[in-house]
Write a protein that holds these residues in place. Structure first.
Motif, PDB file in Angstrom:
ATOM      1  N   GLY A 115       0.796  -1.224   0.000  1.00 21.54           N
ATOM      2  CA  GLY A 115       0.000   0.000   0.000  1.00 21.54           C
ATOM      3  C   GLY A 115       0.828   1.273   0.000  1.00 21.54           C
ATOM      4  N   ALA A 116       2.095   1.179   0.397  1.00 23.21           N
ATOM      5  CA  ALA A 116       2.925   2.395   0.459  1.00 23.21           C
ATOM      6  C   ALA A 116       3.217   2.915  -0.951  1.00 23.21           C
ATOM      7  N   GLU A 117       3.363   4.246  -1.034  1.00 24.67           N
ATOM      8  CA  GLU A 117       3.564   4.885  -2.328  1.00 24.67           C
ATOM      9  C   GLU A 117       5.043   4.908  -2.707  1.00 24.67           C
ATOM     10  N   VAL A 118       5.310   4.694  -3.986  1.00 22.39           N
ATOM     11  CA  VAL A 118       6.676   4.722  -4.528  1.00 22.39           C
ATOM     12  C   VAL A 118       6.600   5.453  -5.860  1.00 22.39           C
ATOM     13  N   THR A 119       7.659   6.212  -6.202  1.00 20.33           N
ATOM     14  CA  THR A 119       7.724   6.845  -7.516  1.00 20.33           C
ATOM     15  C   THR A 119       8.676   6.035  -8.397  1.00 20.33           C
ATOM     16  N   LEU A 120       8.283   5.788  -9.637  1.00 22.36           N
ATOM     17  CA  LEU A 120       9.079   4.955 -10.542  1.00 22.36           C
ATOM     18  C   LEU A 120       9.419   5.700 -11.830  1.00 22.36           C
ATOM     19  N   PHE A 121      10.569   5.353 -12.402  1.00 22.43           N
ATOM     20  CA  PHE A 121      10.901   5.795 -13.764  1.00 22.43           C
ATOM     21  C   PHE A 121      11.779   4.716 -14.383  1.00 22.43           C
ATOM     22  N   ASN A 122      11.789   4.639 -15.713  1.00 24.57           N
ATOM     23  CA  ASN A 122      12.600   3.603 -16.372  1.00 24.57           C
ATOM     24  C   ASN A 122      13.448   4.172 -17.502  1.00 24.57           C
ATOM     25  N   GLY A 123      13.454   5.495 -17.653  1.00 24.19           N
ATOM     26  CA  GLY A 123      14.297   6.104 -18.682  1.00 24.19           C
ATOM     27  C   GLY A 123      13.602   6.320 -20.004  1.00 24.19           C
ATOM     28  N   HIS A 124      12.358   5.814 -20.162  1.00 21.11           N
ATOM     29  CA  HIS A 124      11.653   6.094 -21.429  1.00 21.11           C
ATOM     30  C   HIS A 124      10.142   6.278 -21.299  1.00 21.11           C
ATOM     31  N   ASP A 125       9.534   5.879 -20.174  1.00 20.94           N
ATOM     32  CA  ASP A 125       8.080   6.019 -20.045  1.00 20.94           C
ATOM     33  C   ASP A 125       7.652   7.128 -19.079  1.00 20.94           C
ATOM     34  N   GLY A 126       8.550   8.045 -18.751  1.00 21.79           N
ATOM     35  CA  GLY A 126       8.191   9.119 -17.826  1.00 21.79           C
ATOM     36  C   GLY A 126       8.257   8.661 -16.373  1.00 21.79           C
ATOM     37  N   GLU A 127       7.615   9.450 -15.496  1.00 17.75           N
ATOM     38  CA  GLU A 127       7.652   9.163 -14.056  1.00 17.75           C
ATOM     39  C   GLU A 127       6.259   8.740 -13.610  1.00 17.75           C
ATOM     40  N   TRP A 128       6.184   7.709 -12.768  1.00 19.78           N
ATOM     41  CA  TRP A 128       4.901   7.124 -12.366  1.00 19.78           C
ATOM     42  C   TRP A 128       4.743   7.053 -10.863  1.00 19.78           C
ATOM     43  N   ARG A 129       3.528   7.303 -10.407  1.00 20.38           N
ATOM     44  CA  ARG A 129       3.190   6.984  -9.030  1.00 20.38           C
ATOM     45  C   ARG A 129       2.786   5.516  -8.995  1.00 20.38           C
ATOM     46  N   ALA A 130       3.344   4.787  -8.028  1.00 19.70           N
ATOM     47  CA  ALA A 130       3.031   3.359  -7.907  1.00 19.70           C
ATOM     48  C   ALA A 130       2.803   3.039  -6.435  1.00 19.70           C
ATOM     49  N   ARG A 131       2.266   1.867  -6.176  1.00 17.69           N
ATOM     50  CA  ARG A 131       2.114   1.390  -4.799  1.00 17.69           C
ATOM     51  C   ARG A 131       2.708  -0.001  -4.669  1.00 17.69           C
ATOM     52  N   ILE A 132       3.140  -0.309  -3.456  1.00 21.28           N
ATOM     53  CA  ILE A 132       3.630  -1.653  -3.195  1.00 21.28           C
ATOM     54  C   ILE A 132       2.417  -2.587  -3.149  1.00 21.28           C
ATOM     55  N   ALA A 133       2.412  -3.609  -4.033  1.00 22.99           N
ATOM     56  CA  ALA A 133       1.313  -4.575  -4.060  1.00 22.99           C
ATOM     57  C   ALA A 133       1.632  -5.764  -3.154  1.00 22.99           C
ATOM     58  N   GLU A 134       2.879  -6.189  -3.194  1.00 16.40           N
ATOM     59  CA  GLU A 134       3.334  -7.308  -2.349  1.00 16.40           C
ATOM     60  C   GLU A 134       4.762  -7.013  -1.942  1.00 16.40           C
ATOM     61  N   LEU A 135       5.128  -7.423  -0.730  1.00 13.18           N
ATOM     62  CA  LEU A 135       6.524  -7.273  -0.323  1.00 13.18           C
ATOM     63  C   LEU A 135       6.842  -8.405   0.638  1.00 13.18           C
ATOM     64  N   ALA A 136       7.633  -9.357   0.167  1.00 10.94           N
ATOM     65  CA  ALA A 136       8.023 -10.484   1.009  1.00 10.94           C
ATOM     66  C   ALA A 136       9.527 -10.652   0.892  1.00 10.94           C
ATOM     67  N   LYS A 137      10.083 -11.532   1.726  1.00 10.97           N
ATOM     68  CA  LYS A 137      11.535 -11.699   1.724  1.00 10.97           C
ATOM     69  C   LYS A 137      12.062 -12.042   0.344  1.00 10.97           C
ATOM     70  N   ARG A 138      11.353 -12.937  -0.349  1.00 14.11           N
ATOM     71  CA  ARG A 138      11.942 -13.405  -1.602  1.00 14.11           C
ATOM     72  C   ARG A 138      11.592 -12.564  -2.818  1.00 14.11           C
ATOM     73  N   GLY A 139      10.740 -11.565  -2.649  1.00 12.05           N
ATOM     74  CA  GLY A 139      10.437 -10.736  -3.804  1.00 12.05           C
ATOM     75  C   GLY A 139       9.327  -9.751  -3.521  1.00 12.05           C
ATOM     76  N   GLY A 140       9.058  -8.896  -4.487  1.00  8.21           N
ATOM     77  CA  GLY A 140       8.014  -7.906  -4.291  1.00  8.21           C
ATOM     78  C   GLY A 140       7.474  -7.442  -5.617  1.00  8.21           C
ATOM     79  N   LEU A 141       6.306  -6.818  -5.558  1.00 10.41           N
ATOM     80  CA  LEU A 141       5.634  -6.376  -6.772  1.00 10.41           C
ATOM     81  C   LEU A 141       5.068  -4.982  -6.524  1.00 10.41           C
ATOM     82  N   LEU A 142       5.263  -4.105  -7.521  1.00  9.51           N
ATOM     83  CA  LEU A 142       4.662  -2.775  -7.468  1.00  9.51           C
ATOM     84  C   LEU A 142       3.549  -2.713  -8.496  1.00  9.51           C
ATOM     85  N   LEU A 143       2.633  -1.778  -8.277  1.00  8.39           N
ATOM     86  CA  LEU A 143       1.567  -1.552  -9.242  1.00  8.39           C
ATOM     87  C   LEU A 143       1.607  -0.075  -9.653  1.00  8.39           C
TER      88      LEU A 143
END
Lengths: 240, 240
Positions: A38-66
């Motif tokens: 649920g926490a907010e994160v800002t993302l960029f990848n060098g070609h698609d601009g800047e995005w507001r995202a949220r943490i969807a899952e966060l566990a020891k072995r991996g995580g997913l943002l939306l």
């Protein structure tokens, strides 16, 4: 002010896109910042601009943002290369950070006769450029070219790209007006010990190289680089 | 490369002039560098150029240098002030060092609504400017004005000096061409948190203040300051 973390990801970004996290990012968000789903994160990848995202899952072995909403459109830097002989670590970090802020398309480390080759660690430069981009709000991380000898880089120089050549031996040697032509460009800065006289002769003979002067005072290598980048952006780049 | 130590002294310099050393300089030359009588030292004082000197005496309680030959004539920077809200220590040190290299006549720290006042330590800035000048070969050490509130500095602004005003809130807001008029100038950079809206209104209403834009990317406070100093020197200063 609680800042929203800002991360570079190697993944396409669009509305509703899920984005996997690297192990380092999982550790940073979960263990260092102690964030969770649920926490907010800002993302960029060098070609698609800047995005507001949220943490969807966060566990020891991996995580997913939306990815949710695009905050800024992508802006690419002009086609400007910074060609530089690596300098001492702290000063190199300042140089890489400022090159990211000022807008450089490619970092090209070169070995010169007076370069301390142990300093040439492209993976460190890449990591530092990425960190600088994350911190300063840049939308683009300039790639780092594989280190090569200055002579080889100049021999394989691409057609149509001119090169501004700064040399601290020229400090105070009079007025050399930077040219204003359009098109791709590059700024070349020598090592702390300066270019050798053979290198200086080679540079002077190149049809695409233009000597520029940066005033009557002595500038350190990284200061000369920053000054040349500022002049290039204001005369030729996207500061016009 | 064994570098000759380079010291700033508060004393006139001329051929055959003896120059007393401070306690700090006695310690540095004698205990840190382990030099003794006869060793070469480079001196400058901010108005008589750069001199080759030798250690004439060096004892625990004091020392004396003898100036021999002038190596470089004095070059004074143009009449350019850097007015800045202090930022974090490491970045402030970069800013002061680069301002000395790029050629600034006066450093003017100001307190703004969003300045962390604990950061304003003019004696530290002075020491850092002096050290930067000693190390980078500068012939002039810009004095540091006593810190004052931005409003008070603007209220007492000297006639005939224009002010370039950079504001990260303007990043990407279009083309604001820096003016090219001659005469004394100043560059103003806000704190990391930006100017308050009251401060922005006050600045916009000043007849001597000119808003300048520094491209479409976000620049840190010290990067914006360096970029503005480079543009000023190339358009108005001694880089023309």
């Amino acid at each position: 002010m609680s800042a929203v973390p800002r991360l570079h990801v190697d993944h396409p970004l669009s509305e509703g896109q899920t984005v996997p996290l690297s192990q380092g990012q999982v550790h940073y968000l979960g263990n260092v910042l102690r964030l969770g789903a649920g926490a907010e994160v800002t993302l960029f990848n060098g070609h698609d601009g800047e995005w507001r995202a949220r943490i969807a899952e966060l566990a020891k072995r991996g995580g997913l943002l939306l990815a949710e909403v695009r905050l800024r459109a992508q802006v690419m830097p002009p086609d400007l290369w910074l060609v530089f002989a690596p300098i001492r670590k702290a000063r190199l970090e300042v140089l890489v950070e400022k090159a990211v802020e000022l807008g450089v398309a490619r970092l090209v480390p070169v070995l010169t006769e007076r370069t301390n080759a142990e300093r040439v660690r492209p993976e460190k430069m890449e990591a530092h450029a990425l960190e600088a981009a994350e911190q300063c709000g840049a939308l683009f991380v300039p790639p780092v070219a594989p280190p090569a000898r200055l002579g080889a880089v100049l021999d394989a120089w691409p057609e149509g790209r001119d090169l501004w050549f700064c040399d601290e031996a020229l400090a105070g040697s009079g007025n050399v007006e930077p040219p204003r032509e359009a098109g791709p460009g590059a700024v070349l800065i020598g090592p702390e010990g300066g270019f050798s006289s053979a290198e200086r002769d080679q540079l002077a003979a190149l049809p695409f190289a233009r000597r520029i002067a940066l005033g009557p005072r002595i500038l350190r290598a990284e200061t000369a680089a920053l000054a040349a980048l500022v002049l290039w952006q204001s005369l030729r780049g996207d500061w016009r």
